[in-house]
Design an enzyme around this catalytic site. Sequence first.
Site, PDB file in Angstrom:
ATOM      1  N   ARG A 131      21.967  33.162  38.458  1.00 40.53           N
ATOM      2  CA  ARG A 131      21.045  32.332  39.232  1.00 40.53           C
ATOM      3  C   ARG A 131      20.050  33.193  40.007  1.00 40.53           C
ATOM      4  O   ARG A 131      20.420  34.218  40.572  1.00 40.53           O
ATOM      5  CB  ARG A 131      21.824  31.450  40.213  1.00 40.53           C
ATOM      6  N   HIS A 134      13.052  39.743  31.799  1.00 48.64           N
ATOM      7  CA  HIS A 134      13.857  38.570  32.142  1.00 48.64           C
ATOM      8  C   HIS A 134      13.125  37.303  31.766  1.00 48.64           C
ATOM      9  O   HIS A 134      11.901  37.223  31.845  1.00 48.64           O
ATOM     10  CB  HIS A 134      14.221  38.552  33.639  1.00 48.64           C
TER      11      HIS A 134
HETATM   12  P1  5GP Z   1       9.361  37.975  38.197  1.00 47.70           P
HETATM   13  O1  5GP Z   1       8.354  37.640  39.258  1.00 47.70           O
HETATM   14  O2  5GP Z   1       9.550  39.471  38.056  1.00 47.70           O
HETATM   15  O3  5GP Z   1       9.105  37.286  36.900  1.00 47.70           O
HETATM   16  O4  5GP Z   1      10.727  37.346  38.697  1.00 47.70           O
HETATM   17  C1  5GP Z   1      11.711  38.076  39.355  1.00 47.70           C
HETATM   18  C2  5GP Z   1      12.724  37.078  39.865  1.00 47.70           C
HETATM   19  O5  5GP Z   1      13.889  37.793  40.224  1.00 47.70           O
HETATM   20  C3  5GP Z   1      12.253  36.307  41.096  1.00 47.70           C
HETATM   21  O6  5GP Z   1      12.292  34.911  40.824  1.00 47.70           O
HETATM   22  C4  5GP Z   1      13.257  36.734  42.177  1.00 47.70           C
HETATM   23  O7  5GP Z   1      13.603  35.675  43.058  1.00 47.70           O
HETATM   24  C5  5GP Z   1      14.444  37.225  41.381  1.00 47.70           C
HETATM   25  N1  5GP Z   1      15.224  38.271  42.021  1.00 47.70           N
HETATM   26  C6  5GP Z   1      14.735  39.415  42.577  1.00 47.70           C
HETATM   27  N2  5GP Z   1      15.732  40.177  43.060  1.00 47.70           N
HETATM   28  C7  5GP Z   1      16.888  39.495  42.781  1.00 47.70           C
HETATM   29  C8  5GP Z   1      18.260  39.781  43.052  1.00 47.70           C
HETATM   30  O8  5GP Z   1      18.636  40.801  43.620  1.00 47.70           O
HETATM   31  N3  5GP Z   1      19.155  38.843  42.625  1.00 47.70           N
HETATM   32  C9  5GP Z   1      18.799  37.695  41.988  1.00 47.70           C
HETATM   33  N4  5GP Z   1      19.757  36.846  41.612  1.00 47.70           N
HETATM   34  N5  5GP Z   1      17.497  37.408  41.723  1.00 47.70           N
HETATM   35  C10 5GP Z   1      16.566  38.292  42.125  1.00 47.70           C
END
Ligand code: 5GP
Length: 113
Positions: free
Chosen positions: A28, A99
């Site tokens: 999550r 991701h």
């Molecule tokens: P991006 O902007 O790189 O596509 O999305 C990164 C996502 O990773 C964001 O939605 C953020 O909330 C999530 N995220 C960042 N650090 C962590 C973490 O330590 N644990 C979890 N579960 N999610 C994270």
Amino acid sequence: MDCIFCKIVAGEVPADILYRDELVIAFRDINPEAPVHVLIIPVKHIPSLADVTEADAPLVSRMISVANRIAEQEDVAEKGYRVAINCGEQGGQLVPHLHMHLLGGRQMSGKLG
Ligand code: 5GP
Ligand code: ZN
């Protein structure tokens, strides 16, 4: 390697892990943008979508099938859901480990950016 998602894979940083196999894990999002917000990531460190090659086809296929399975488990499959991969700075990627976002449980906006 100083990668937060590699640390989650290694169990060095806690996460609410919903699924794990030899290729991917799903957990999550810590800052959910929808009632269901799950991240599906490769076990191996791939910095971004731009680094995915033909040889990663089984991995990408697995990420999609895991997203579909979790959508069923989280009860959003019938009403619908969104999967998104942000790539690079202007694509909105903040964590440099590939991701896939699975978002569901509310009406998504028509806008993608
Ligand atoms: P991006 O902007 O790189 O596509 O999305 C990164 C996502 O990773 C964001 O939605 C953020 O909330 C999530 N995220 C960042 N650090 C962590 C973490 O330590 N644990 C979890 N579960 N999610 C994270
Ligand atoms: Zn990583």
